[in-house]
Design a protein around this motif. Sequence first.
Motif, PDB file in Angstrom:
ATOM      1  N   LYS A 137      -6.193   0.811   8.079  1.00  8.85           N
ATOM      2  CA  LYS A 137      -4.781   1.208   8.054  1.00  8.85           C
ATOM      3  C   LYS A 137      -4.666   2.488   7.238  1.00  8.85           C
ATOM      4  O   LYS A 137      -4.956   2.511   6.053  1.00  8.85           O
ATOM      5  CB  LYS A 137      -3.939   0.096   7.437  1.00  8.85           C
ATOM      6  CG  LYS A 137      -2.447   0.416   7.395  1.00  8.85           C
ATOM      7  CD  LYS A 137      -1.656  -0.777   6.867  1.00  8.85           C
ATOM      8  CE  LYS A 137      -0.171  -0.472   6.832  1.00  8.85           C
ATOM      9  NZ  LYS A 137       0.613  -1.640   6.369  1.00  8.85           N
ATOM     10  N   GLY A 145      -8.327  -3.626  -2.751  1.00  7.71           N
ATOM     11  CA  GLY A 145      -9.611  -3.663  -2.072  1.00  7.71           C
ATOM     12  C   GLY A 145     -10.239  -2.293  -1.894  1.00  7.71           C
ATOM     13  O   GLY A 145      -9.872  -1.323  -2.547  1.00  7.71           O
ATOM     14  N   THR A 146     -11.159  -2.223  -0.949  1.00  7.45           N
ATOM     15  CA  THR A 146     -11.887  -0.984  -0.690  1.00  7.45           C
ATOM     16  C   THR A 146     -10.940   0.055  -0.111  1.00  7.45           C
ATOM     17  O   THR A 146     -10.164  -0.237   0.797  1.00  7.45           O
ATOM     18  CB  THR A 146     -13.021  -1.243   0.315  1.00  7.45           C
ATOM     19  OG1 THR A 146     -13.824  -2.308  -0.168  1.00  7.45           O
ATOM     20  CG2 THR A 146     -13.869   0.002   0.486  1.00  7.45           C
ATOM     21  N   VAL A 147     -11.024   1.255  -0.630  1.00  9.40           N
ATOM     22  CA  VAL A 147     -10.135   2.313  -0.148  1.00  9.40           C
ATOM     23  C   VAL A 147     -10.934   3.586   0.097  1.00  9.40           C
ATOM     24  O   VAL A 147     -11.865   3.903  -0.639  1.00  9.40           O
ATOM     25  CB  VAL A 147      -8.972   2.572  -1.135  1.00  9.40           C
ATOM     26  CG1 VAL A 147      -9.496   3.079  -2.472  1.00  9.40           C
ATOM     27  CG2 VAL A 147      -7.964   3.539  -0.561  1.00  9.40           C
ATOM     28  N   ASN A 178     -11.352  -2.079   5.088  1.00  5.59           N
ATOM     29  CA  ASN A 178     -11.489  -3.267   5.926  1.00  5.59           C
ATOM     30  C   ASN A 178     -10.739  -3.147   7.251  1.00  5.59           C
ATOM     31  O   ASN A 178     -11.253  -3.505   8.296  1.00  5.59           O
ATOM     32  CB  ASN A 178     -10.969  -4.501   5.171  1.00  5.59           C
ATOM     33  CG  ASN A 178     -11.800  -4.777   3.941  1.00  5.59           C
ATOM     34  OD1 ASN A 178     -13.015  -4.599   3.963  1.00  5.59           O
ATOM     35  ND2 ASN A 178     -11.153  -5.189   2.867  1.00  5.59           N
ATOM     36  N   THR A 179      -9.499  -2.667   7.199  1.00  5.42           N
ATOM     37  CA  THR A 179      -8.689  -2.628   8.414  1.00  5.42           C
ATOM     38  C   THR A 179      -8.511  -1.224   8.975  1.00  5.42           C
ATOM     39  O   THR A 179      -8.129  -1.068  10.118  1.00  5.42           O
ATOM     40  CB  THR A 179      -7.280  -3.184   8.158  1.00  5.42           C
ATOM     41  OG1 THR A 179      -6.584  -2.288   7.282  1.00  5.42           O
ATOM     42  CG2 THR A 179      -7.353  -4.572   7.540  1.00  5.42           C
ATOM     43  N   GLN A 186       0.838  -1.189   0.000  1.00  6.58           N
ATOM     44  CA  GLN A 186       0.000   0.000   0.000  1.00  6.58           C
ATOM     45  C   GLN A 186       0.877   1.243   0.000  1.00  6.58           C
ATOM     46  O   GLN A 186       1.875   1.309   0.725  1.00  6.58           O
ATOM     47  CB  GLN A 186      -0.894  -0.017   1.239  1.00  6.58           C
ATOM     48  CG  GLN A 186      -1.821  -1.224   1.268  1.00  6.58           C
ATOM     49  CD  GLN A 186      -2.246  -1.579   2.687  1.00  6.58           C
ATOM     50  OE1 GLN A 186      -1.535  -1.299   3.630  1.00  6.58           O
ATOM     51  NE2 GLN A 186      -3.404  -2.188   2.802  1.00  6.58           N
ATOM     52  N   TYR A 207      -3.591   0.668  -3.535  1.00  8.12           N
ATOM     53  CA  TYR A 207      -4.261  -0.022  -2.429  1.00  8.12           C
ATOM     54  C   TYR A 207      -5.100  -1.136  -3.009  1.00  8.12           C
ATOM     55  O   TYR A 207      -5.801  -0.921  -3.979  1.00  8.12           O
ATOM     56  CB  TYR A 207      -5.206   0.947  -1.700  1.00  8.12           C
ATOM     57  CG  TYR A 207      -4.804   1.330  -0.292  1.00  8.12           C
ATOM     58  CD1 TYR A 207      -3.947   2.392  -0.071  1.00  8.12           C
ATOM     59  CD2 TYR A 207      -5.301   0.654   0.812  1.00  8.12           C
ATOM     60  CE1 TYR A 207      -3.586   2.758   1.204  1.00  8.12           C
ATOM     61  CE2 TYR A 207      -4.951   1.013   2.103  1.00  8.12           C
ATOM     62  CZ  TYR A 207      -4.093   2.075   2.296  1.00  8.12           C
ATOM     63  OH  TYR A 207      -3.740   2.446   3.554  1.00  8.12           O
ATOM     64  N   ASN A 226      -7.023   4.984   3.455  1.00  9.86           N
ATOM     65  CA  ASN A 226      -7.115   3.886   4.404  1.00  9.86           C
ATOM     66  C   ASN A 226      -7.890   2.729   3.801  1.00  9.86           C
ATOM     67  O   ASN A 226      -8.705   2.907   2.890  1.00  9.86           O
ATOM     68  CB  ASN A 226      -7.661   4.328   5.765  1.00  9.86           C
ATOM     69  CG  ASN A 226      -9.182   4.353   5.848  1.00  9.86           C
ATOM     70  OD1 ASN A 226      -9.871   4.219   4.851  1.00  9.86           O
ATOM     71  ND2 ASN A 226      -9.712   4.535   7.042  1.00  9.86           N
ATOM     72  N   SER A 227      -7.599   1.568   4.308  1.00  7.62           N
ATOM     73  CA  SER A 227      -8.297   0.373   3.876  1.00  7.62           C
ATOM     74  C   SER A 227      -9.692   0.370   4.505  1.00  7.62           C
ATOM     75  O   SER A 227      -9.830   0.576   5.706  1.00  7.62           O
ATOM     76  CB  SER A 227      -7.534  -0.868   4.319  1.00  7.62           C
ATOM     77  OG  SER A 227      -8.375  -2.002   4.285  1.00  7.62           O
TER      78      SER A 227
END
Lengths: 117, 113
Positions: free
Chosen positions: B100, B29-31, B97-98, B2, B27, B94-95
């Motif tokens: 970050k 996935g979802t961002v 999901n997490t 990332q 990144y 940021n993700s």
Amino acid sequence: EAGVAQSPRYKIIEKRQSVAFWCNPISGHATLYWYQQILGQGPKLLIQFQNNGVVDDSQLPKDRFSAERLKGVDSTLKIQPAKLEDSAVYLCASSRGQGNFMNTEAFFGQGTRLTVV
Amino acid sequence: AQSVSQHNHHVILSEAASLELGCNYSYGGTVNLFWYVQYPGQHLQLLLKYFSGDPLVKGIKGFEAEFIKSKFSFNLRKPSVQWSDTAEYFCAANSGNTGKLIFGQGTTLQVKP
């Protein structure tokens, strides 16, 4: 609402000494971040907590840095022993996000400026 | 891995000039995307954010940003800058999901009166 509180604001230590920073996030915020910002660079993520568990600490130099978030509220970041290159601003941030719902913004504290001499 | 990159490190403009600061992200996935500003002596503050929906988002103080998924970009714009816009600007992602949250290296904007 009160913002993210950090202390101290400034700290000067000699190399090889230890130092600790404290952060109190916004009430109810599950996620807490610690960043290191060296002059002229963007904030670098050191560690991310969700409640009292670690989500990501891949960039934390674990031989000298440690962090904890007991009880899932406030947090401390420690450096032992400090090196000259640790001179930076240490930022704490918090957000409401938790679980799979991370579509939230992070709020930042004023930071602690550390000078290692 | 990332990452977030900002194209311009130091920008100098005269008042009333238009501003565009570049930001690209990498990144999976979802961002979610953000622009933060840091005025001299102050803490980081959110300018605007994109989670989903209309790719053109409006923020505070007349700033806007456009999310272009095909270009992995989230550029910041303002039609007419003021001296008070002098600050450091950070793009972040940021993700979904997490959570970050990663920052770009920042752009220092200096607006001359």
